[in-house]
Design a protein around this motif. Structure first.
Motif, PDB file in Angstrom:
ATOM      1  N   THR A 170      12.273  14.333  33.779  1.00  0.00           N
ATOM      2  CA  THR A 170      11.412  13.369  33.092  1.00  0.00           C
ATOM      3  C   THR A 170      10.257  12.918  33.980  1.00  0.00           C
ATOM      4  OG1 THR A 170      12.526  11.326  33.831  1.00  0.00           O
ATOM      5  CG2 THR A 170      13.484  12.493  31.933  1.00  0.00           C
ATOM      6  N   GLY A 171      10.356  13.176  35.289  1.00  0.00           N
ATOM      7  CA  GLY A 171       9.314  12.760  36.210  1.00  0.00           C
ATOM      8  C   GLY A 171       9.422  11.319  36.663  1.00  0.00           C
ATOM      9  N   TYR A 172      10.427  10.571  36.209  1.00  0.00           N
ATOM     10  CA  TYR A 172      10.525   9.154  36.586  1.00  0.00           C
ATOM     11  C   TYR A 172      11.096   8.979  37.996  1.00  0.00           C
ATOM     12  CZ  TYR A 172      12.289   4.430  37.049  1.00  0.00           C
ATOM     13  OH  TYR A 172      12.567   3.187  37.530  1.00  0.00           O
ATOM     14  N   SER A 173      12.281   9.512  38.237  1.00  0.00           N
ATOM     15  CA  SER A 173      12.921   9.313  39.531  1.00  0.00           C
ATOM     16  C   SER A 173      12.319  10.244  40.578  1.00  0.00           C
ATOM     17  CB  SER A 173      14.434   9.574  39.433  1.00  0.00           C
ATOM     18  OG  SER A 173      15.053   8.650  38.570  1.00  0.00           O
ATOM     19  N   GLN A 174      12.265   9.783  41.824  1.00  0.00           N
ATOM     20  CA  GLN A 174      11.808  10.650  42.886  1.00  0.00           C
ATOM     21  C   GLN A 174      12.840  11.745  43.117  1.00  0.00           C
ATOM     22  OE1 GLN A 174      12.145   9.113  47.030  1.00  0.00           O
ATOM     23  NE2 GLN A 174      12.629   7.163  46.040  1.00  0.00           N
ATOM     24  N   PRO A 175      12.462  12.845  43.760  1.00  0.00           N
ATOM     25  CA  PRO A 175      13.430  13.924  43.993  1.00  0.00           C
ATOM     26  C   PRO A 175      14.702  13.400  44.652  1.00  0.00           C
ATOM     27  CG  PRO A 175      11.237  14.677  44.544  1.00  0.00           C
ATOM     28  CD  PRO A 175      11.111  13.202  44.248  1.00  0.00           C
ATOM     29  N   MET A 176      15.821  13.994  44.275  1.00  0.00           N
ATOM     30  CA  MET A 176      17.114  13.541  44.766  1.00  0.00           C
ATOM     31  C   MET A 176      17.190  13.633  46.291  1.00  0.00           C
ATOM     32  SD  MET A 176      20.952  15.068  43.980  1.00  0.00           S
ATOM     33  CE  MET A 176      20.862  14.835  42.201  1.00  0.00           C
ATOM     34  N   HIS A 177      17.734  12.584  46.887  1.00  0.00           N
ATOM     35  CA  HIS A 177      18.048  12.609  48.309  1.00  0.00           C
ATOM     36  C   HIS A 177      19.357  13.368  48.489  1.00  0.00           C
ATOM     37  CE1 HIS A 177      15.133   9.571  49.961  1.00  0.00           C
ATOM     38  NE2 HIS A 177      15.023   9.341  48.656  1.00  0.00           N
ATOM     39  N   LEU A 178      19.296  14.502  49.133  1.00  0.00           N
ATOM     40  CA  LEU A 178      20.487  15.283  49.423  1.00  0.00           C
ATOM     41  C   LEU A 178      21.104  14.830  50.735  1.00  0.00           C
ATOM     42  CD1 LEU A 178      19.149  18.837  48.459  1.00  0.00           C
ATOM     43  CD2 LEU A 178      20.494  17.268  47.034  1.00  0.00           C
ATOM     44  N   ALA A 179      22.350  15.184  50.939  1.00  0.00           N
ATOM     45  CA  ALA A 179      23.023  14.861  52.200  1.00  0.00           C
ATOM     46  C   ALA A 179      22.677  15.919  53.244  1.00  0.00           C
ATOM     47  CB  ALA A 179      24.530  14.780  51.983  1.00  0.00           C
ATOM     48  N   ASN A 180      21.394  16.238  53.303  1.00  0.00           N
ATOM     49  CA  ASN A 180      20.849  17.219  54.242  1.00  0.00           C
ATOM     50  C   ASN A 180      19.784  16.577  55.101  1.00  0.00           C
ATOM     51  OD1 ASN A 180      21.424  19.200  51.607  1.00  0.00           O
ATOM     52  ND2 ASN A 180      21.880  20.145  53.589  1.00  0.00           N
ATOM     53  N   ALA A 181      19.655  17.053  56.326  1.00  0.00           N
ATOM     54  CA  ALA A 181      18.560  16.642  57.189  1.00  0.00           C
ATOM     55  C   ALA A 181      17.299  17.403  56.791  1.00  0.00           C
ATOM     56  CB  ALA A 181      18.918  16.915  58.646  1.00  0.00           C
ATOM     57  N   GLY A 182      16.152  16.906  57.259  1.00  0.00           N
ATOM     58  CA  GLY A 182      14.904  17.640  57.078  1.00  0.00           C
ATOM     59  C   GLY A 182      14.176  17.384  55.782  1.00  0.00           C
ATOM     60  N   ARG A 183      14.362  16.227  55.173  1.00  0.00           N
ATOM     61  CA  ARG A 183      13.627  15.908  53.950  1.00  0.00           C
ATOM     62  C   ARG A 183      12.142  15.722  54.281  1.00  0.00           C
ATOM     63  NH1 ARG A 183      14.814  13.635  48.793  1.00  0.00           N
ATOM     64  NH2 ARG A 183      13.216  12.207  48.008  1.00  0.00           N
ATOM     65  N   THR A 184      11.288  16.315  53.473  1.00  0.00           N
ATOM     66  CA  THR A 184       9.845  16.191  53.669  1.00  0.00           C
ATOM     67  C   THR A 184       9.305  15.001  52.891  1.00  0.00           C
ATOM     68  OG1 THR A 184       9.238  17.579  51.780  1.00  0.00           O
ATOM     69  CG2 THR A 184       9.727  18.707  53.868  1.00  0.00           C
TER      70      THR A 184
END
Length: 452
Positions: free
Chosen positions: A425-439
């Protein structure tokens, strides 16, 4: 649970041990290629294993973890809490002080607060709130509007009357017209019946099953595309009927950390399987044990919880209790990690290639919303994406997915490859994963690939 005032003591001087140091994680290692090659054709592929965040790292995603209730700040302050829940602010008499006269001020305020934080809003409309502060304030309308029929000789709504049923359906229909398509609205707590909208009463006539189902149906009809919750203090057979009638209906309990959560869910196995497709939300009870609560989050697959009713301050907890409390926050709901991604070592623009992904959900429950996985090729400031589909639907442990995608028309060269999980839908920001290195864009760098 009895309604509480808007104020509470939240003395916070130390963060949860498992969540300390989150700000220093942003420069963590990104993906590294695996050298293992097994099976036919594997030499033409490269598998990238992505680095994980620590188990207690904060993941500020919607409809998981801790939500804000009655204006309280998150506990501890280091935990992100973007979702907002209103109950005392949006009781029936405040929304509709006179028949057909509407005041949407507080619902609009709740949606605005959630929207500013990038979270989701949820609410419960109470029709009856015995002993609540609002009923004793001359500058506040009563919880039960004057036009709602009462049981004879009482101030209790006449749940089974056609007057109550008709007015309730009219209220929900109006709210649905106004908010049913608002992307900031995440869920509606059915409310309506019983003390505090919790589906239990201490006096007067109880609602019949038929009329109770009609109360639920009024909310479901008004909000067909939203998550709904019903309090599990209802009789089991009634709850099963309501769940069978409405596939978007989940459950909640107001007793996390107390024996059996003061809930029928804990004592009937039939209710304990719905978490795979429907959310279960909660809040700490007024005598909560954080160690027991952390166990219940896992055992009953709780997605969200609130600090609003905690009987203790964070500083007063023992180290063992603090650790359990941190675990409850970190594991409530979905906590998804991309373990690895496999790509061809080199590709030609326009090729149809095989992309293999491996996922793990370290949380207590799946995500109940749609999320699309996106593969992005980036070079010299230009990015082109390809869709990998809804790979996270129903993910409760681990899964491997194989997807065929067509590579966009790209000029020859070496491209960075990134993965993101986006709200369609474009409302929520991309999901925060339990991974390092988010841009900064919310994507995670996997590695690189050569385009021929």
């Amino acid at each position: 649970m009895r309604a509480r005032g808007l104020g509470r003591t939240t003395s916070l001087t130390r963060a949860v041990v498992a969540l300390v140091g989150i700000a220093g994680l942003t420069a963590a290692l990104v993906a590294t290629p695996s050298t293992a090659q097994t099976g036919p054709g594997k030499r033409s592929e490269r598998t990238y294993a992505l680095a994980a965040l620590p188990a207690g790292a904060d993941l500020p995603n919607p409809l998981r973890g801790q939500y804000r209730w009655l204006g309280a700040e998150p506990t501890p302050s280091t935990v992100t809490s973007n979702d907002v829940y209103y109950r005392d602010q949006v009781y029936w008499g405040r929304i509709e002080p006179a028949d057909g006269q509407w005041d949407f001020t507080w619902l609009d305020a709740g949606l605005a607060e959630a929207g500013e934080r990038g979270g989701k809003f949820g609410f419960r409309v109470m029709a009856y709130c015995p002993g609540c502060w609002m009923n004793y304030r001359a500058d506040r309308p009563a919880v039960t509007p004057p036009f709602v029929p009462r049981q004879p000789g009482t101030d209790i709504p006449d749940w089974n009357s056609t007057g109550f049923q008709g007015q309730w359906r009219e209220l929900m229909a109006e709210l649905g017209r106004r908010y049913g398509d608002d992307p900031r609205l995440g869920y509606v707590d059915v409310g309506g019946y019983g003390s505090y909208g919790e589906w239990h009463v201490d006096a007067g006539e109880r609602v019949s099953d038929a009329n109770g189902l009609a109360i639920v149906d009024a909310v479901a009809s008004a909000f067909p595309n939203k998550h709904l919750l019903i309090n599990t203090m209802t009789p089991v057979e009634f709850t099963l009927k309501a769940l069978a009638a409405h596939p978007q209906l989940g459950m909640r309990t107001d007793g996390l950390g107390c024996p059996d959560m003061y809930s029928m869910l804990a004592v009937d196995e039939r209710l304990q399987s719905f978490w795979r497709t429907r959310p279960f939300f909660s809040e700490w009870c007024t005598q909560a044990d954080p160690v027991l609560g952390a166990k219940q989050v896992r055992q009953f697959h709780v997605s969200t919880l609130s600090s609003g009713n905690m009987p203790w301050t964070h500083d007063a907890l023992t180290p063992h209790q603090r650790s359990a409390y941190a675990t409850a926050l970190a594991t409530a709901g979905y906590r998804i990690r991309l373990r690895s991604l496999t790509l061809p070592r080199s590709i030609a623009a326009g090729d149809r290639i095989t992309v293999r992904t491996a996922w793990v959900n370290q949380g207590s429950a799946p995500t109940y919303d749609r999320w699309d996985v996106r593969l992005t090729f980036a070079r010299s400031g230009r990015t082109v994406s390809a869709a990998l589909g809804q790979q996270l639907d129903g993910l409760v442990a681990s899964s491997r997915r194989t997807t065929k995608v067509s590579v966009p028309r790209l000029s020859p060269g070496r491209y960075d490859v990134l993965v993101s999980v986006v709200d369609p839908t474009g409302y929520s920001q991309p999901m925060h994963l339990a991974n390092a290195g988010r841009t900064a864009s919310g994507a995670y760098r996997v590695g690189s690939v050569r385009v021929r």
